[in-house]
Design an enzyme around this catalytic site. Structure first.
Site, PDB file in Angstrom:
ATOM      1  N   GLU A 145       0.539  -1.530  -0.143  1.00 29.46           N
ATOM      2  CA  GLU A 145      -0.127   0.244   0.034  1.00 29.46           C
ATOM      3  C   GLU A 145       0.719   0.684   0.181  1.00 29.46           C
ATOM      4  OE1 GLU A 145      -3.451   0.017  -0.506  1.00 29.46           O
ATOM      5  OE2 GLU A 145      -2.796  -2.042  -1.110  1.00 29.46           O
ATOM      6  N   GLU A 201      -0.163  -2.816 -10.294  1.00 32.51           N
ATOM      7  CA  GLU A 201       0.003  -3.698  -9.285  1.00 32.51           C
ATOM      8  C   GLU A 201       1.685  -4.282  -8.775  1.00 32.51           C
ATOM      9  OE1 GLU A 201      -2.445  -4.930  -6.460  1.00 32.51           O
ATOM     10  OE2 GLU A 201      -2.887  -2.956  -7.276  1.00 32.51           O
TER      11      GLU A 201
END
Length: 272
Positions: A145, A201
């Site tokens: 994150e 990602e």
């Protein structure tokens, strides 16, 4: 009168004129070095400020409901892990040392966590409790994150959305027909949005892997984390997986890169 091809070229030129090619982070040991296209009128500071306001509203709402967790054992674990990873963020971008980082825990059954622009971290207790996450696995989530924030993937996504809007407005202004305008929109989507979403990602996986290792957390936990995510998915995937889809190829990519960061993990553990 412009032909559709000429108009498309004109729209492309206008979009590029408002963009800057940047690399928000250094490559690190793994070497993430993709150039990103950001609209110059959408600054890092603007995005960080916008998110900070939304983040505070989320915390205020959680506080009113009595679910803002400040003192539990989980909260202490998350904050301790957060401080170790935050200390390593400047390795990838020095200005992160001046960010107003925050780490907060919300007592909720949601299987979710995020780090927004400017270093605003939220973990939901459900993610830790339901998946029985170890500290190493919490660090794997948090590193992933934080990597999104360091790479400014949120600002990048906003820049792409702005590009789609600008293409539509320019196309309408220059009289593109519906078919040509639809083609222009598809071009923006496929050339800018879809490849970068996959790249984002992958970048978060790799930078997160290295960040956790530099913080002294076992990088192999990134694999066990995603294995647990897959097992928890079933017919109703966790909310976290709705924006962070898991797959065998993702786990394979992590496994392939773990050897690159094991020395960093060992160095962090021995303090050398």
């Amino acid at each position: 009168m412009f032909k559709p091809h000429s108009l498309s070229m004109l729209i492309g030129a206008a979009l590029l004129a408002g963009c800057q090619a940047v690399n928000t982070t250094s490559g690190g040991a793994i070497g993430v070095d993709r150039k990103q296209y950001m609209f110059s009128m959408l600054s890092t500071e603007q995005v960080n400020q916008m998110y900070a306001q939304s983040y505070q509203e989320t915390l205020q709402e959680a506080s009113k409901k009595g679910v803002l967790d400040k003192n539990s054992a989980i909260s202490k674990r998350v904050n301790a892990i957060g401080q170790r990873l935050i200390a390593k963020a400047p390795v990838f971008r020095p200005d992160a040392a001046q960010w107003a980082w925050e780490v907060n825990v919300i007592d909720s059954p949601e299987l979710n966590a995020n780090c927004g622009p400017g270093g605003k971290i939220i973990f939901y207790t459900g993610l830790i409790e339901k998946l029985n996450l170890t500290d190493d696995e919490i660090a794997a989530v948090m590193g992933h994150e934080i990597a999104h924030a360091l790479r400014e993937h949120g600002r990048e996504a906003m820049s792409k959305a702005y590009g789609v809007q600008m293409a539509t407005q320019l196309g309408s202004a220059f009289g593109l027909g519906d078919g040509s305008l639809q083609l222009a929109n598809m071009g923006v989507e496929y050339l800018m949005t879809l490849p970068n979403s996959r790249a984002n990602e992958n970048e978060a996986d790799l930078i997160g892997l290295e960040l956790a290792a530099r913080g002294g957390y076992n990088p192999n936990a990134a694999v066990t984390l995603w294995e647990k995510m897959n097992q928890a998915g079933g017919s109703a995937p966790p909310e976290f997986m709705s924006t962070h889809p898991s797959s065998g190829s993702r786990i394979a990519a992590l496994q392939a890169n773990i050897p690159k960061v094991i020395p960093l993990y060992q160095q962090a553990r021995t303090g050398s």
